[in-house]
Design an enzyme around this catalytic site. Structure first.
Site, short mmCIF file in Angstrom:
data_model
loop_
_atom_site.label_atom_id
_atom_site.label_comp_id
_atom_site.label_asym_id
_atom_site.label_seq_id
_atom_site.Cartn_x
_atom_site.Cartn_y
_atom_site.Cartn_z
N PRO A 10 41.07 46.89 39.80
CA PRO A 10 41.25 48.25 39.30
C PRO A 10 40.47 48.55 38.02
O PRO A 10 40.42 47.72 37.10
CB PRO A 10 42.75 48.33 39.03
CG PRO A 10 43.35 47.31 39.92
CD PRO A 10 42.34 46.20 40.01
N ASN A 11 39.90 49.73 37.99
CA ASN A 11 39.19 50.30 36.84
C ASN A 11 37.86 49.62 36.51
O ASN A 11 37.19 50.02 35.57
CB ASN A 11 40.09 50.32 35.60
CG ASN A 11 41.30 51.19 35.81
OD1 ASN A 11 41.17 52.34 36.20
ND2 ASN A 11 42.48 50.64 35.59
N ARG A 18 33.97 52.69 30.62
CA ARG A 18 35.36 52.39 30.29
C ARG A 18 35.44 51.59 28.99
O ARG A 18 35.01 50.45 28.93
CB ARG A 18 36.00 51.58 31.41
CG ARG A 18 37.44 51.22 31.11
CD ARG A 18 38.03 50.31 32.16
NE ARG A 18 39.41 50.03 31.84
CZ ARG A 18 40.06 48.95 32.22
NH1 ARG A 18 39.45 48.06 32.97
NH2 ARG A 18 41.30 48.77 31.87
N TYR A 23 35.02 46.44 26.87
CA TYR A 23 34.45 45.93 28.11
C TYR A 23 32.93 45.88 28.13
O TYR A 23 32.34 45.39 29.10
CB TYR A 23 34.97 46.75 29.30
CG TYR A 23 36.47 46.69 29.41
CD1 TYR A 23 37.09 45.53 29.87
CD2 TYR A 23 37.27 47.76 29.03
CE1 TYR A 23 38.47 45.46 29.95
CE2 TYR A 23 38.65 47.69 29.11
CZ TYR A 23 39.25 46.54 29.56
OH TYR A 23 40.61 46.46 29.65
N ASN A 73 37.47 39.13 39.33
CA ASN A 73 38.02 39.77 38.15
C ASN A 73 39.10 40.70 38.67
O ASN A 73 38.82 41.79 39.15
CB ASN A 73 36.96 40.55 37.36
CG ASN A 73 37.54 41.14 36.08
OD1 ASN A 73 38.74 41.31 35.94
ND2 ASN A 73 36.67 41.47 35.15
N ALA A 76 43.91 44.29 35.76
CA ALA A 76 45.34 44.23 35.42
C ALA A 76 46.18 43.57 36.50
O ALA A 76 47.32 43.19 36.25
CB ALA A 76 45.85 45.64 35.14
N GLU A 97 38.25 32.87 38.18
CA GLU A 97 38.78 34.11 37.62
C GLU A 97 37.96 34.45 36.38
O GLU A 97 37.70 33.59 35.54
CB GLU A 97 40.25 33.93 37.26
CG GLU A 97 40.91 35.19 36.76
CD GLU A 97 42.42 35.06 36.58
OE1 GLU A 97 43.00 35.91 35.87
OE2 GLU A 97 43.03 34.11 37.13
N HIS A 99 37.36 37.45 33.21
CA HIS A 99 37.79 38.64 32.46
C HIS A 99 36.75 38.93 31.40
O HIS A 99 36.29 38.01 30.70
CB HIS A 99 39.16 38.44 31.81
CG HIS A 99 40.23 38.24 32.83
ND1 HIS A 99 40.79 39.30 33.52
CD2 HIS A 99 40.81 37.12 33.31
CE1 HIS A 99 41.68 38.82 34.37
NE2 HIS A 99 41.71 37.50 34.27
N ARG A 106 44.48 40.24 23.01
CA ARG A 106 44.92 41.62 23.23
C ARG A 106 46.44 41.68 23.33
O ARG A 106 47.13 40.77 22.88
CB ARG A 106 44.23 42.15 24.50
CG ARG A 106 42.70 42.18 24.32
CD ARG A 106 41.99 42.74 25.49
NE ARG A 106 42.36 44.15 25.69
CZ ARG A 106 42.12 44.81 26.80
NH1 ARG A 106 41.51 44.21 27.82
NH2 ARG A 106 42.48 46.07 26.92
#
Length: 143
Positions: A10-11, A18, A23, A73, A76, A97, A99, A106
């Site tokens: 997502p996103n 974004r 990012y 990735n 969320a 994985e 990110h 964060r």
């Protein structure tokens, strides 16, 4: 020719627009191109999938069991993507994985991934370079 699954959640389809302060400014197309460059020497090609819903990501995993490995990735969905976790638990190849941001620097709700215990490795906080490093790791891991 063998395929590498590049899965983005997502996103991530709006990378470059974004929150660039978190990012970065690379677009998803830039990321896909970078991964393709890294794996091309092995004769591999990238099958890139980005979905804003978990069901699309699950289907992409299930449709690509014959790939040599995957870079994921989950966005969320790392937090509560239990269906995606189940799909990746059944994925028969190594996967990493990734990110873009350092999730541990964060908000506290980002500090645990339900997927990470299944991954062959995890790269976080290196921006788009993390995808290149994951591709290199796959190249060096897959026989």
């Amino acid at each position: 020719m063998s395929d590498v699954l590049l899965l983005n959640g997502p996103n991530l389809g709006i990378l470059g627009r974004r929150q660039p302060e978190i990012y970065g400014t690379d677009t998803l197309e830039d990321v896909e191109r970078a991964v393709a460059e890294e794996v091309s020497a092995r004769g591999w090609r990238v099958v890139a999938e980005q979905h804003d819903c978990e069901c699309g990501l699950i289907r992409a995993v299930q449709d690509n069991y014959d790939s040599v490995g995957a870079i994921v990735n989950p966005g969320a969905l790392m937090i509560a993507g239990w269906g995606l976790r189940d799909a990746l638990a059944n994925y028969p190849r190594p996967w990493l994985e990734v990110h873009l941001s350092n999730v541990w620097a964060r908000e506290s709700f980002r500090h645990e991934s339900v997927l990470a215990p299944l991954a062959s490795g995890l790269i976080a906080g290196l921006g788009a370079l993390g995808y290149r490093l994951a591709a290199r790791a796959l190249v060096n891991t897959v026989e």
